[in-house]
Design a protein around this motif. Structure first.
Motif, PDB file in Angstrom:
ATOM      1  N   TRP A  64      34.692  57.606  74.274  1.00 38.20           N
ATOM      2  CA  TRP A  64      35.412  58.871  74.168  1.00 38.20           C
ATOM      3  C   TRP A  64      35.978  59.335  75.504  1.00 38.20           C
ATOM      4  O   TRP A  64      37.127  59.791  75.551  1.00 38.20           O
ATOM      5  N   PRO A  65      35.238  59.212  76.616  1.00 40.74           N
ATOM      6  CA  PRO A  65      35.872  59.529  77.910  1.00 40.74           C
ATOM      7  C   PRO A  65      37.052  58.599  78.230  1.00 40.74           C
ATOM      8  O   PRO A  65      38.019  59.018  78.869  1.00 40.74           O
ATOM      9  N   VAL A  66      36.984  57.352  77.763  1.00 39.44           N
ATOM     10  CA  VAL A  66      38.114  56.437  77.967  1.00 39.44           C
ATOM     11  C   VAL A  66      39.329  56.941  77.186  1.00 39.44           C
ATOM     12  O   VAL A  66      40.448  56.982  77.710  1.00 39.44           O
ATOM     13  N   TYR A  67      39.121  57.336  75.925  1.00 41.59           N
ATOM     14  CA  TYR A  67      40.223  57.911  75.141  1.00 41.59           C
ATOM     15  C   TYR A  67      40.789  59.148  75.830  1.00 41.59           C
ATOM     16  O   TYR A  67      42.006  59.328  75.906  1.00 41.59           O
ATOM     17  N   LEU A  68      39.896  60.015  76.319  1.00 37.79           N
ATOM     18  CA  LEU A  68      40.346  61.219  77.019  1.00 37.79           C
ATOM     19  C   LEU A  68      41.200  60.860  78.227  1.00 37.79           C
ATOM     20  O   LEU A  68      42.234  61.483  78.477  1.00 37.79           O
ATOM     21  N   THR A  69      40.786  59.865  78.975  1.00 37.21           N
ATOM     22  CA  THR A  69      41.519  59.455  80.170  1.00 37.21           C
ATOM     23  C   THR A  69      42.877  58.857  79.812  1.00 37.21           C
ATOM     24  O   THR A  69      43.900  59.217  80.400  1.00 37.21           O
ATOM     25  N   VAL A  70      42.898  57.945  78.848  1.00 36.08           N
ATOM     26  CA  VAL A  70      44.154  57.283  78.460  1.00 36.08           C
ATOM     27  C   VAL A  70      45.153  58.306  77.917  1.00 36.08           C
ATOM     28  O   VAL A  70      46.315  58.347  78.350  1.00 36.08           O
ATOM     29  N   PHE A  71      44.720  59.141  76.984  1.00 34.66           N
ATOM     30  CA  PHE A  71      45.647  60.104  76.397  1.00 34.66           C
ATOM     31  C   PHE A  71      45.963  61.247  77.355  1.00 34.66           C
ATOM     32  O   PHE A  71      47.059  61.801  77.316  1.00 34.66           O
ATOM     33  N   THR A 100      35.392  65.022  69.276  1.00 38.29           N
ATOM     34  CA  THR A 100      34.486  63.963  68.844  1.00 38.29           C
ATOM     35  C   THR A 100      33.421  63.703  69.905  1.00 38.29           C
ATOM     36  O   THR A 100      32.249  63.519  69.582  1.00 38.29           O
ATOM     37  N   ALA A 101      33.814  63.699  71.168  1.00 36.68           N
ATOM     38  CA  ALA A 101      32.860  63.440  72.249  1.00 36.68           C
ATOM     39  C   ALA A 101      31.824  64.555  72.361  1.00 36.68           C
ATOM     40  O   ALA A 101      30.661  64.295  72.678  1.00 36.68           O
ATOM     41  N   LEU A 102      32.236  65.778  72.087  1.00 33.63           N
ATOM     42  CA  LEU A 102      31.331  66.922  72.237  1.00 33.63           C
ATOM     43  C   LEU A 102      30.506  67.220  71.002  1.00 33.63           C
ATOM     44  O   LEU A 102      29.558  68.001  71.067  1.00 33.63           O
ATOM     45  N   SER A 103      30.852  66.613  69.876  1.00 35.90           N
ATOM     46  CA  SER A 103      30.102  66.880  68.650  1.00 35.90           C
ATOM     47  C   SER A 103      28.768  66.142  68.706  1.00 35.90           C
ATOM     48  O   SER A 103      28.667  65.062  69.272  1.00 35.90           O
ATOM     49  N   PRO A 104      27.723  66.736  68.110  1.00 39.14           N
ATOM     50  CA  PRO A 104      26.417  66.089  68.145  1.00 39.14           C
ATOM     51  C   PRO A 104      26.445  64.726  67.472  1.00 39.14           C
ATOM     52  O   PRO A 104      26.868  64.597  66.335  1.00 39.14           O
ATOM     53  N   SER A 105      26.018  63.730  68.182  1.00 38.15           N
ATOM     54  CA  SER A 105      25.942  62.328  67.743  1.00 38.15           C
ATOM     55  C   SER A 105      27.243  61.827  67.138  1.00 38.15           C
ATOM     56  O   SER A 105      27.248  60.918  66.331  1.00 38.15           O
ATOM     57  N   HIS A 106      28.365  62.435  67.525  1.00 40.10           N
ATOM     58  CA  HIS A 106      29.702  62.010  67.111  1.00 40.10           C
ATOM     59  C   HIS A 106      29.891  62.018  65.608  1.00 40.10           C
ATOM     60  O   HIS A 106      30.668  61.251  65.064  1.00 40.10           O
ATOM     61  N   VAL A 107      29.159  62.858  64.894  1.00 45.42           N
ATOM     62  CA  VAL A 107      29.309  62.963  63.451  1.00 45.42           C
ATOM     63  C   VAL A 107      29.829  64.362  63.138  1.00 45.42           C
ATOM     64  O   VAL A 107      29.313  65.345  63.628  1.00 45.42           O
ATOM     65  N   HIS A 108      30.848  64.424  62.299  1.00 45.13           N
ATOM     66  CA  HIS A 108      31.454  65.700  61.934  1.00 45.13           C
ATOM     67  C   HIS A 108      30.919  66.162  60.594  1.00 45.13           C
ATOM     68  O   HIS A 108      30.871  65.400  59.651  1.00 45.13           O
ATOM     69  N   ALA A 109      30.564  67.439  60.541  1.00 41.08           N
ATOM     70  CA  ALA A 109      30.304  68.065  59.251  1.00 41.08           C
ATOM     71  C   ALA A 109      31.581  68.803  58.888  1.00 41.08           C
ATOM     72  O   ALA A 109      32.267  69.314  59.750  1.00 41.08           O
ATOM     73  N   SER A 127      32.836  72.241  60.612  1.00 41.14           N
ATOM     74  CA  SER A 127      32.029  72.724  61.716  1.00 41.14           C
ATOM     75  C   SER A 127      32.484  72.188  63.061  1.00 41.14           C
ATOM     76  O   SER A 127      31.942  72.585  64.073  1.00 41.14           O
ATOM     77  N   SER A 128      33.405  71.281  63.119  1.00 41.10           N
ATOM     78  CA  SER A 128      33.802  70.718  64.403  1.00 41.10           C
ATOM     79  C   SER A 128      35.175  71.234  64.813  1.00 41.10           C
ATOM     80  O   SER A 128      36.018  71.548  63.988  1.00 41.10           O
ATOM     81  N   GLY A 129      35.363  71.299  66.121  1.00 46.42           N
ATOM     82  CA  GLY A 129      36.664  71.697  66.640  1.00 46.42           C
ATOM     83  C   GLY A 129      36.906  73.187  66.517  1.00 46.42           C
ATOM     84  O   GLY A 129      36.080  73.942  66.040  1.00 46.42           O
ATOM     85  N   VAL A 130      38.053  73.574  66.993  1.00 50.20           N
ATOM     86  CA  VAL A 130      38.497  74.956  66.887  1.00 50.20           C
ATOM     87  C   VAL A 130      39.427  75.021  65.685  1.00 50.20           C
ATOM     88  O   VAL A 130      40.511  74.457  65.716  1.00 50.20           O
ATOM     89  N   PRO A 131      39.022  75.709  64.618  1.00 47.87           N
ATOM     90  CA  PRO A 131      39.845  75.715  63.407  1.00 47.87           C
ATOM     91  C   PRO A 131      41.287  76.180  63.648  1.00 47.87           C
ATOM     92  O   PRO A 131      42.202  75.648  63.049  1.00 47.87           O
ATOM     93  N   LEU A 132      41.482  77.149  64.526  1.00 47.76           N
ATOM     94  CA  LEU A 132      42.827  77.648  64.777  1.00 47.76           C
ATOM     95  C   LEU A 132      43.709  76.561  65.394  1.00 47.76           C
ATOM     96  O   LEU A 132      44.845  76.354  64.961  1.00 47.76           O
ATOM     97  N   LEU A 133      43.194  75.847  66.376  1.00 47.98           N
ATOM     98  CA  LEU A 133      43.970  74.785  67.012  1.00 47.98           C
ATOM     99  C   LEU A 133      44.211  73.626  66.044  1.00 47.98           C
ATOM    100  O   LEU A 133      45.317  73.095  65.967  1.00 47.98           O
ATOM    101  N   THR A 134      43.184  73.255  65.302  1.00 47.22           N
ATOM    102  CA  THR A 134      43.359  72.190  64.310  1.00 47.22           C
ATOM    103  C   THR A 134      44.411  72.596  63.286  1.00 47.22           C
ATOM    104  O   THR A 134      45.287  71.798  62.935  1.00 47.22           O
ATOM    105  N   GLY A 135      44.349  73.831  62.812  1.00 46.34           N
ATOM    106  CA  GLY A 135      45.342  74.326  61.850  1.00 46.34           C
ATOM    107  C   GLY A 135      46.740  74.339  62.419  1.00 46.34           C
ATOM    108  O   GLY A 135      47.703  73.962  61.746  1.00 46.34           O
TER     109      GLY A 135
END
Length: 193
Positions: A64-71, A111-120, A123-131
């Motif tokens: 995930w840090p690699v993805y963050l760096t590349v993007f 994804t990197a900050l979510s617990p064990s990289h699993v989304h419920a 419950s993950s992310g900022v709903p406003l930004l995702t929307g």
């Protein structure tokens, strides 16, 4: 990516094929086409890697840090390109690429900050930004799809048209279709967040 495995594999195939086509577009004689195709290839292959179903392969924590760096680097490059081009030339495509790379940074960070990289669900992310990203990419997909619909058909030239002599890297309709498929892929990835 979390969601049905069949959707994940279809998204992997779509994004990888788009990335591969963008590599072909990098052989264009036009420098601007080559530059845009390079950034789009990075996006296509990066999206394909992030879309692999979580049930099949769970990326290690360092991915995930690699993805963050590349993007993040791709977003910085888009910003630099927009800054260095004239206002008339730095229009929609570069701004769209910047939004796309920032959306990928956002998804990798969530994804990197979510617990064990699993989304419920919900419950993950900022709903406003995702929307907001969902609305942006939905509008982008609809307008891009509308641009691909032919306005008129020229029946006199035997189907040759102006693009008949253009190589694979110089076909604007194929470049638009490539961007459309990545927009659809981005929508699918954001929906699963």
């Amino acid at each position: 990516m979390h969601g049905p495995a069949s959707l994940g594999w279809l998204l992997v195939a779509l994004c990888a094929a788009t990335g591969a086509y963008c590599l072909l577009r990098m052989r264009s004689a036009d420098e601007e086409q080559r530059r845009a195709a390079g950034g789009e290839a990075v996006m296509g292959f990066g999206m394909a890697a992030m879309a692999v179903p979580a049930g099949v392969f769970t990326p290690p924590g360092w991915a995930w840090p690699v993805y963050l760096t590349v993007f993040g680097a791709a977003a910085a490059h888009s910003l630099w390109t927009m800054r260095s081009l004239s206002t008339a030339r730095a229009g929609g495509h570069h701004l769209h690429h910047l939004v796309g790379t920032l959306a990928m940074v956002y998804m990798a960070a969530v994804t990197a900050l979510s617990p064990s990289h699993v989304h419920a669900h919900g419950s993950s992310g900022v709903p406003l930004l995702t929307g907001a990203l969902l609305v942006y990419f939905a509008v982008y997909v609809l307008t891009s799809g509308a641009r691909l619909v032919p306005v008129g058909v020229d029946s006199g030239a035997g189907g040759g048209g102006s693009a008949s002599g253009a190589g694979w890297g110089d076909r604007p309709e194929l470049a638009r279709a490539c961007r459309l498929s990545m927009g659809i892929g981005m929508l699918a990835m954001l929906i699963t967040m």
